[in-house]
Design an enzyme around this catalytic site. Structure first.
Site, PDB file in Angstrom:
ATOM      1  N   TYR A 227      -3.709  -0.948  10.014  1.00  0.00           N
ATOM      2  CA  TYR A 227      -3.476  -1.114   8.571  1.00  0.00           C
ATOM      3  C   TYR A 227      -2.069  -0.621   8.197  1.00  0.00           C
ATOM      4  O   TYR A 227      -1.335  -1.292   7.476  1.00  0.00           O
ATOM      5  CB  TYR A 227      -4.548  -0.332   7.811  1.00  0.00           C
TER       6      TYR A 227
ATOM      7  N   SER B   7       0.857  -1.195   0.000  1.00  0.00           N
ATOM      8  CA  SER B   7       0.000   0.000   0.000  1.00  0.00           C
ATOM      9  C   SER B   7       0.886   1.234   0.000  1.00  0.00           C
ATOM     10  O   SER B   7       2.078   1.153   0.329  1.00  0.00           O
ATOM     11  CB  SER B   7      -0.854  -0.012   1.280  1.00  0.00           C
TER      12      SER B   7
HETATM   13  P1  NAP Z   1     -11.742  -5.330  -1.407  1.00  0.00           P
HETATM   14  O1  NAP Z   1     -12.555  -5.086  -2.639  1.00  0.00           O
HETATM   15  O2  NAP Z   1     -12.330  -5.078  -0.071  1.00  0.00           O
HETATM   16  O3  NAP Z   1     -11.119  -6.793  -1.483  1.00  0.00           O
HETATM   17  C1  NAP Z   1     -10.486  -7.398  -0.381  1.00  0.00           C
HETATM   18  C2  NAP Z   1     -10.440  -8.884  -0.622  1.00  0.00           C
HETATM   19  O4  NAP Z   1      -9.860  -9.533   0.535  1.00  0.00           O
HETATM   20  C3  NAP Z   1     -11.838  -9.480  -0.778  1.00  0.00           C
HETATM   21  O5  NAP Z   1     -11.787 -10.530  -1.702  1.00  0.00           O
HETATM   22  C4  NAP Z   1     -12.110 -10.006   0.612  1.00  0.00           C
HETATM   23  O6  NAP Z   1     -13.110 -10.996   0.665  1.00  0.00           O
HETATM   24  C5  NAP Z   1     -10.754 -10.555   0.942  1.00  0.00           C
HETATM   25  N1  NAP Z   1     -10.646 -10.861   2.353  1.00  0.00           N
HETATM   26  C6  NAP Z   1     -10.840 -10.005   3.382  1.00  0.00           C
HETATM   27  N2  NAP Z   1     -10.727 -10.677   4.555  1.00  0.00           N
HETATM   28  C7  NAP Z   1     -10.461 -11.966   4.240  1.00  0.00           C
HETATM   29  C8  NAP Z   1     -10.267 -13.141   4.996  1.00  0.00           C
HETATM   30  N3  NAP Z   1     -10.355 -13.143   6.339  1.00  0.00           N
HETATM   31  N4  NAP Z   1     -10.009 -14.302   4.356  1.00  0.00           N
HETATM   32  C9  NAP Z   1      -9.967 -14.341   2.998  1.00  0.00           C
HETATM   33  N5  NAP Z   1     -10.166 -13.262   2.211  1.00  0.00           N
HETATM   34  C10 NAP Z   1     -10.411 -12.086   2.844  1.00  0.00           C
HETATM   35  O7  NAP Z   1     -10.465  -4.384  -1.442  1.00  0.00           O
HETATM   36  P2  NAP Z   1      -9.305  -4.155  -2.520  1.00  0.00           P
HETATM   37  O8  NAP Z   1      -9.137  -2.713  -2.609  1.00  0.00           O
HETATM   38  O9  NAP Z   1      -9.509  -4.966  -3.737  1.00  0.00           O
HETATM   39  O10 NAP Z   1      -8.074  -4.716  -1.661  1.00  0.00           O
HETATM   40  C11 NAP Z   1      -7.217  -5.739  -2.107  1.00  0.00           C
HETATM   41  C12 NAP Z   1      -5.842  -5.512  -1.490  1.00  0.00           C
HETATM   42  O11 NAP Z   1      -5.312  -4.267  -1.982  1.00  0.00           O
HETATM   43  C13 NAP Z   1      -5.843  -5.393   0.032  1.00  0.00           C
HETATM   44  O12 NAP Z   1      -4.698  -6.025   0.557  1.00  0.00           O
HETATM   45  C14 NAP Z   1      -5.760  -3.889   0.263  1.00  0.00           C
HETATM   46  O13 NAP Z   1      -5.195  -3.556   1.499  1.00  0.00           O
HETATM   47  C15 NAP Z   1      -4.859  -3.496  -0.893  1.00  0.00           C
HETATM   48  N6  NAP Z   1      -4.897  -2.079  -1.259  1.00  0.00           N
HETATM   49  C16 NAP Z   1      -6.015  -1.517  -1.788  1.00  0.00           C
HETATM   50  C17 NAP Z   1      -5.982  -0.171  -2.151  1.00  0.00           C
HETATM   51  C18 NAP Z   1      -7.151   0.519  -2.763  1.00  0.00           C
HETATM   52  O14 NAP Z   1      -7.056   1.735  -3.001  1.00  0.00           O
HETATM   53  N7  NAP Z   1      -8.249  -0.133  -3.045  1.00  0.00           N
HETATM   54  C19 NAP Z   1      -4.820   0.582  -1.945  1.00  0.00           C
HETATM   55  C20 NAP Z   1      -3.716  -0.028  -1.387  1.00  0.00           C
HETATM   56  C21 NAP Z   1      -3.754  -1.368  -1.054  1.00  0.00           C
HETATM   57  P3  NAP Z   1     -14.645 -10.565   0.956  1.00  0.00           P
HETATM   58  O15 NAP Z   1     -15.160 -10.019  -0.326  1.00  0.00           O
HETATM   59  O16 NAP Z   1     -15.272 -11.839   1.385  1.00  0.00           O
HETATM   60  O17 NAP Z   1     -14.609  -9.526   2.036  1.00  0.00           O
END
Ligand code: NAP
Length: 247
Positions: free
Chosen positions: A152, A139
């Protein structure tokens, strides 16, 4: 013909592949020819349909990283060569009131589960003398402090650290370990920010590219870092952020 960006013949496991960045990564890897296991705590039906509709190969694995050792047995005897640790959660609260429960939930999923999933994957590949690649999703808060997200920020700084540590230990075994630090990407994770007009405006003003990132922006980078073209890249934490950190 297979070129340096091809993932033909590779088998990948992508965590949190049912939505957002994980879904885009799974689709991008499959698009380069990898067979992709879409892992999530909920079934990844949509992602699998998208991959199969494009002529790719995918299967489903249900796994919940609330148990950080949930992946301990999934690589034994399997032929995975690529691992993408994408699953992650965020809890927003002022530092003065951030609870231990929120800290533990976030650090367990975002950091502890990632390390022990890497360990299970690395043990199998090293034991079998096979090469591979790991990609962790970091991140901007692997570099910056952020605000109201102490667990986080700690977890994502930790991701940068273990990515480099594992890269050092496993380079001699032909396993690369890298991370992508996404900027502000439009997913569920950032819905609260996008719905806050003031925060959303402040964020957009600071992004040189002038837009929120799309999950596909991360998918393409992930496919590259998993490909033979990137075999001499290891220990990198690559920001894919529309220029945010350059500012
Ligand atoms: P998201 O749409 O909320 O996706 C998160 C994913 O992680 C979902 O598939 C979720 O499953 C899964 N997950 C959460 N808890 C879990 C658990 N206990 N066991 C298995 N799977 C689990 O968010 P995203 O933005 O795509 O995030 C993906 C990654 O990118 C994360 O590591 C996040 O920190 C990182 N990130 C995102 C951003 C951004 O701007 N979006 C920026 C920097 C980093 P469910 O659907 O069942 O909850």
């Amino acid at each position: 013909m297979a070129g340096p960006f091809s993932l033909q013949g590779q088998r990948a496991l992508v965590t949190g592949a049912n939505t957002g960045i994980g879904q885009a990564i799974a689709v991008a890897l499959a698009g380069q020819g990898a067979s992709v296991t879409c892992a999530g705590r909920r079934p990844c039906h949509d992602t699998i349909s998208m991959i199969r509709a494009a002529g790719g190969e995918a299967d489903d694995l249900q796994i919940d990283f609330a148990d950080p050792l949930a992946a301990r047995d999934i690589f034994a005897g399997a032929d995975y060569s690529l691992l993408v640790n994408n699953a992650g959660i965020i809890r927003r609260e002022d530092a003065v009131s951030h609870s231990e429960a929120d800290w533990d939930a976030v650090v367990d999923v975002n950091l502890k589960a990632v390390f022990f999933t890497c360990q299970a994957f690395g043990r199998e590949l090293i034991g079998a003398g096979r090469q591979g690649a790991i990609l962790n999703i970091a991140s901007l808060l692997s570099f910056q402090g952020g605000i109201r997200v102490p667990g986080y920020t700690a977890s994502k700084h930790g991701i940068a650290g273990i990515t480099k540590l594992l890269a050092n230990e496993w380079a001699p075994h032909g396993i690369t370990v890298n991370a992508i630090a996404p900027g502000y990407i439009a997913t569920n994770n950032t819905e609260a920010l996008r719905e806050d007009p003031e925060r959303s405006r402040q964020i957009l003003e600071r992004i040189p590219a002038g837009r929120w990132g799309r999950p596909e922006d991360i998918g393409g980078t992930a496919a590259f870092l998993c490909s033979p073209a990137a075999r001499y890249i290891t220990g990198a934490v690559l920001n894919v952020d529309g220029g945010w950190l350059a500012r």
